[in-house]
Design a protein around this motif. Structure first.
Motif, PDB file in Angstrom:
ATOM      1  N   MET A  35       1.235  -1.468  -0.494  1.00 10.36           N
ATOM      2  CA  MET A  35      -0.357   0.279   0.173  1.00 10.36           C
ATOM      3  C   MET A  35       1.030   0.968   0.378  1.00 10.36           C
ATOM      4  O   MET A  35       0.204   1.954  -1.313  1.00 10.36           O
ATOM      5  N   ALA A  36       1.716   1.448   0.893  1.00  4.12           N
ATOM      6  CA  ALA A  36       2.877   2.810   1.134  1.00  4.12           C
ATOM      7  C   ALA A  36       3.274   3.090   0.039  1.00  4.12           C
ATOM      8  O   ALA A  36       4.310   4.070  -0.909  1.00  4.12           O
ATOM      9  N   GLU A  37       4.037   1.434  -0.697  1.00  7.00           N
ATOM     10  CA  GLU A  37       5.024   1.625  -1.726  1.00  7.00           C
ATOM     11  C   GLU A  37       3.863   2.352  -3.370  1.00  7.00           C
ATOM     12  O   GLU A  37       4.483   3.005  -3.925  1.00  7.00           O
ATOM     13  N   ALA A  38       2.840   1.405  -3.666  1.00  9.42           N
ATOM     14  CA  ALA A  38       2.199   1.712  -4.238  1.00  9.42           C
ATOM     15  C   ALA A  38       1.290   3.424  -4.575  1.00  9.42           C
ATOM     16  O   ALA A  38       0.887   3.969  -5.243  1.00  9.42           O
ATOM     17  N   SER A  39       1.545   3.586  -2.860  1.00 16.27           N
ATOM     18  CA  SER A  39       1.404   4.885  -2.460  1.00 16.27           C
ATOM     19  C   SER A  39       2.114   6.238  -2.889  1.00 16.27           C
ATOM     20  O   SER A  39       1.856   6.943  -3.275  1.00 16.27           O
ATOM     21  N   LYS A  40       3.294   5.709  -2.284  1.00 16.79           N
ATOM     22  CA  LYS A  40       4.584   6.655  -3.118  1.00 16.79           C
ATOM     23  C   LYS A  40       4.822   7.271  -1.573  1.00 16.79           C
ATOM     24  O   LYS A  40       4.938   8.933  -1.387  1.00 16.79           O
ATOM     25  N   VAL A  41       4.353   6.776  -0.826  1.00 16.89           N
ATOM     26  CA  VAL A  41       4.186   6.909   1.249  1.00 16.89           C
ATOM     27  C   VAL A  41       5.634   6.310   2.085  1.00 16.89           C
ATOM     28  O   VAL A  41       5.487   5.340   1.471  1.00 16.89           O
ATOM     29  N   SER A  42       5.519   7.114   3.017  1.00 20.32           N
ATOM     30  CA  SER A  42       6.251   6.058   3.907  1.00 20.32           C
ATOM     31  C   SER A  42       4.800   5.945   5.222  1.00 20.32           C
ATOM     32  O   SER A  42       4.143   6.900   5.402  1.00 20.32           O
ATOM     33  N   PHE A  43       4.657   4.942   5.472  1.00 19.67           N
ATOM     34  CA  PHE A  43       3.959   4.472   6.716  1.00 19.67           C
ATOM     35  C   PHE A  43       4.964   5.041   8.426  1.00 19.67           C
ATOM     36  O   PHE A  43       5.471   4.273   8.068  1.00 19.67           O
ATOM     37  N   HIS A  44       4.188   5.864   8.413  1.00 20.18           N
ATOM     38  CA  HIS A  44       4.438   5.620  10.133  1.00 20.18           C
ATOM     39  C   HIS A  44       3.802   5.173  11.283  1.00 20.18           C
ATOM     40  O   HIS A  44       2.572   5.564  11.521  1.00 20.18           O
ATOM     41  N   LEU A  45       4.636   3.379  11.558  1.00 18.27           N
ATOM     42  CA  LEU A  45       3.612   2.800  12.726  1.00 18.27           C
ATOM     43  C   LEU A  45       4.356   2.961  13.581  1.00 18.27           C
ATOM     44  O   LEU A  45       5.781   2.605  14.221  1.00 18.27           O
ATOM     45  N   GLN A  46       3.245   2.811  14.772  1.00 18.47           N
ATOM     46  CA  GLN A  46       3.832   2.772  16.233  1.00 18.47           C
ATOM     47  C   GLN A  46       3.901   1.261  17.072  1.00 18.47           C
ATOM     48  O   GLN A  46       2.206   0.675  16.962  1.00 18.47           O
ATOM     49  N   SER A  47       4.407   0.791  17.027  1.00 14.22           N
ATOM     50  CA  SER A  47       4.456  -1.051  17.761  1.00 14.22           C
ATOM     51  C   SER A  47       3.456  -1.004  18.863  1.00 14.22           C
ATOM     52  O   SER A  47       2.790  -1.776  18.858  1.00 14.22           O
ATOM     53  N   SER A  48       3.545  -0.102  19.962  1.00 14.98           N
ATOM     54  CA  SER A  48       2.395  -0.210  20.199  1.00 14.98           C
ATOM     55  C   SER A  48       0.885  -0.273  20.786  1.00 14.98           C
ATOM     56  O   SER A  48       0.220  -0.570  21.095  1.00 14.98           O
ATOM     57  N   SER A  49       0.427   0.772  19.172  1.00 18.58           N
ATOM     58  CA  SER A  49      -0.799   0.674  18.929  1.00 18.58           C
ATOM     59  C   SER A  49      -1.039  -0.604  18.276  1.00 18.58           C
ATOM     60  O   SER A  49      -2.554  -0.729  17.848  1.00 18.58           O
ATOM     61  N   ILE A  50       0.144  -1.127  17.609  1.00 18.33           N
ATOM     62  CA  ILE A  50      -0.884  -2.630  16.769  1.00 18.33           C
ATOM     63  C   ILE A  50      -1.618  -3.843  17.862  1.00 18.33           C
ATOM     64  O   ILE A  50      -0.412  -4.636  18.695  1.00 18.33           O
ATOM     65  N   PRO A  51      -2.142  -4.196  17.293  1.00 23.45           N
ATOM     66  CA  PRO A  51      -2.779  -5.515  17.928  1.00 23.45           C
ATOM     67  C   PRO A  51      -1.987  -7.043  17.951  1.00 23.45           C
ATOM     68  O   PRO A  51      -2.470  -7.066  16.099  1.00 23.45           O
ATOM     69  N   TYR A  52      -2.006  -7.441  18.658  1.00 20.07           N
ATOM     70  CA  TYR A  52      -1.971  -8.636  18.823  1.00 20.07           C
ATOM     71  C   TYR A  52      -2.257  -9.815  19.149  1.00 20.07           C
ATOM     72  O   TYR A  52      -2.829  -9.735  20.369  1.00 20.07           O
ATOM     73  N   ILE A  53      -2.083 -10.992  19.297  1.00 25.14           N
ATOM     74  CA  ILE A  53      -2.647 -12.088  20.210  1.00 25.14           C
ATOM     75  C   ILE A  53      -1.464 -12.127  20.677  1.00 25.14           C
ATOM     76  O   ILE A  53      -0.652 -12.010  20.848  1.00 25.14           O
ATOM     77  N   LEU A  69     -17.151  -4.870  16.511  1.00 22.84           N
ATOM     78  CA  LEU A  69     -16.769  -6.628  16.436  1.00 22.84           C
ATOM     79  C   LEU A  69     -16.620  -7.314  16.836  1.00 22.84           C
ATOM     80  O   LEU A  69     -15.455  -7.265  18.535  1.00 22.84           O
ATOM     81  N   ASP A  70     -15.859  -8.514  16.662  1.00 17.42           N
ATOM     82  CA  ASP A  70     -14.911 -10.057  17.760  1.00 17.42           C
ATOM     83  C   ASP A  70     -13.565  -9.231  17.871  1.00 17.42           C
ATOM     84  O   ASP A  70     -13.200 -10.724  18.446  1.00 17.42           O
ATOM     85  N   THR A  71     -13.176  -8.526  16.620  1.00 23.25           N
ATOM     86  CA  THR A  71     -11.840  -8.877  16.236  1.00 23.25           C
ATOM     87  C   THR A  71     -11.440  -7.227  17.712  1.00 23.25           C
ATOM     88  O   THR A  71     -12.287  -6.202  17.908  1.00 23.25           O
ATOM     89  N   THR A  72     -10.515  -7.269  17.463  1.00 24.36           N
ATOM     90  CA  THR A  72      -9.864  -5.432  18.354  1.00 24.36           C
ATOM     91  C   THR A  72      -9.019  -4.680  16.704  1.00 24.36           C
ATOM     92  O   THR A  72      -8.313  -5.166  15.686  1.00 24.36           O
ATOM     93  N   VAL A  73     -10.005  -3.117  16.839  1.00 27.93           N
ATOM     94  CA  VAL A  73      -9.586  -2.786  15.957  1.00 27.93           C
ATOM     95  C   VAL A  73      -8.890  -1.332  16.533  1.00 27.93           C
ATOM     96  O   VAL A  73      -8.726  -1.142  17.710  1.00 27.93           O
ATOM     97  N   SER A  74      -7.503  -0.562  15.629  1.00 22.31           N
ATOM     98  CA  SER A  74      -6.518   0.110  16.291  1.00 22.31           C
ATOM     99  C   SER A  74      -6.622   1.038  15.050  1.00 22.31           C
ATOM    100  O   SER A  74      -6.168   0.622  14.157  1.00 22.31           O
ATOM    101  N   CYS A  75      -5.631   2.326  15.455  1.00 25.49           N
ATOM    102  CA  CYS A  75      -5.110   3.592  14.866  1.00 25.49           C
ATOM    103  C   CYS A  75      -3.851   2.393  14.572  1.00 25.49           C
ATOM    104  O   CYS A  75      -3.778   3.037  16.512  1.00 25.49           O
ATOM    105  N   ILE A  76      -2.902   2.363  14.511  1.00 28.75           N
ATOM    106  CA  ILE A  76      -1.923   1.874  13.713  1.00 28.75           C
ATOM    107  C   ILE A  76      -0.631   3.181  14.013  1.00 28.75           C
ATOM    108  O   ILE A  76       0.325   2.917  14.084  1.00 28.75           O
ATOM    109  N   GLY A  77      -0.969   4.186  13.496  1.00 28.72           N
ATOM    110  CA  GLY A  77       0.415   4.671  13.024  1.00 28.72           C
ATOM    111  C   GLY A  77      -0.389   6.341  11.959  1.00 28.72           C
ATOM    112  O   GLY A  77      -2.129   6.096  11.525  1.00 28.72           O
ATOM    113  N   GLU A  78       0.339   6.779  11.392  1.00 28.89           N
ATOM    114  CA  GLU A  78       0.539   7.628  10.286  1.00 28.89           C
ATOM    115  C   GLU A  78       0.668   7.762   9.234  1.00 28.89           C
ATOM    116  O   GLU A  78       1.770   7.315   8.928  1.00 28.89           O
ATOM    117  N   VAL A  79      -0.012   8.419   7.753  1.00 29.52           N
ATOM    118  CA  VAL A  79       0.993   8.201   6.425  1.00 29.52           C
ATOM    119  C   VAL A  79       1.372   9.515   6.378  1.00 29.52           C
ATOM    120  O   VAL A  79       1.258  10.373   7.079  1.00 29.52           O
TER     121      VAL A  79
END
Length: 323
Positions: free
Chosen positions: A214-232, A302-312
């Motif tokens: 997605m980032a490559e196709a959009s010619k941008v950088s994704f800045h992701l916050q690891s603490s905001s990424i939901p995982y089991i 939802l049955d799952t976790t939804v989160s804002c994980i970063g910005e473009v």
């Protein structure tokens, strides 16, 4: 795969093809009328769990997900089956029942399919859906300043690998099964009321791979916050023990040159590269819509976790930067 695709014969330009091979998107889209376009996709895989009914559910949810990622509504599905003679037909019946139940849950109709004898079982669907040509969600178009939303927690590949060697806890397996079998229907329906600049679903290439596309196709950088990424949670424990699916190593090899992971632990990197059998949707939306979108997701239950994980952001050296 890109090398293989490049050797295929070229087809004459058809203005009705709105999404084709050129963008590595989740599905193809063909315009039928001014107000209606058809989404076409196909997906199948070998069992990721032991329970045949659950496997059918997961495989069907995964195939249906491509239509939701494009902003569409699934309408018609066909079974795709490979099955060995050495297994009981009752097993196949359970697999197909799981798939049929998910198709019904999606509001679509299952109208047949095709099967072959194969040494290893596989199952999936060919799905046709509908979308308004002006409302197609593509895997490019992310804009600097966008919020990046993820609608499911990751780590299911690691949990499934641990389960194969009887090391996964019941709690971890149950969460993984719930995540994989959950349709992305509710997530798509929530986002129908918001501005979507780009969308894709998270599957075999893992969060990093699909975010990178997605980032490559959009010619941008994704800045992701690891603490905001939901995982089991247990996936971190198993990653630290080295219980990693082979696909994660392949993902790391091909994706890491374009990803800045210098601030991230090795175990968490493994989770980021972990292939997902039926992951969530990854959305890029205007930052000013973030709070309202998260409130809407909370109300949707939802049955799952939804989160804002970063910005473009504007492109800077790497397409993905983890903090």
């Amino acid at each position: 795969l890109a090398q293989v695709v490049s050797k295929l014969p070229k087809f004459d330009f058809d203005p009705h093809v709105l999404v084709g091979l050129d963008t590595s998107d989740d599905a193809a889209v063909y315009q039928i009328t001014e107000d209606c376009a058809m989404i076409q996709t196909v997906d199948f895989f070998t069992p990721v769990v032991d329970d045949p009914y659950l496997f059918g559910q997961i495989a069907a949810a995964n195939a249906l997900s491509d239509v939701y990622a494009m902003g569409g509504i699934p309408k018609v599905a066909l079974n795709i089956v490979g099955f060995p003679n050495c297994l009981s037909p009752d097993v196949l019946s359970e697999i197909m029942k799981g798939g049929a139940d998910k198709v019904k849950e999606a509001g679509a109709i299952l109208i047949g399919g095709h099967s072959i004898q194969n040494d290893e079982p596989f199952y999936g669907l060919s799905v046709s859906g509908l979308v308004h040509p002006g409302k197609i969600q593509k895997n490019y178009g992310a804009k600097p300043g966008d919020c990046i939303l993820l609608t499911k927690q990751i780590g299911t590949g690691i949990i499934n690998t641990a389960a194969k060697v009887d090391l996964a806890s019941e709690r971890a397996k149950n969460e993984s099964y719930r995540v994989m079998a959950s349709l992305n229907r509710k997530g798509k329906e929530v986002m129908d009321h918001f501005t979507v600049h780009a969308c894709t679903d998270i599957t075999g290439f893992g969060l990093m791979g699909h975010a990178l596309e997605m980032a490559e196709a959009s010619k941008v950088s994704f800045h992701l916050q690891s603490s905001s990424i939901p995982y089991i949670p247990e996936s971190m424990e198993y990653a630290e023990l080295g219980i990693i699916p082979a696909g994660a190593y392949a993902n790391r090899k091909f994706q890491s040159p374009k990803v800045d992971l210098s601030r991230i632990s090795t175990a968490f990197q493994d989770i980021l590269f972990d292939p997902q059998s039926s992951g969530g949707l990854l959305y890029c939306i205007p930052i000013e819509e973030k709070d309202r979108a998260l409130e809407a997701f909370e109300k949707a239950n939802l049955d799952t976790t939804v989160s804002c994980i970063g910005e473009v952001g504007e492109f800077v050296e790497k397409n993905i930067i983890l903090y």
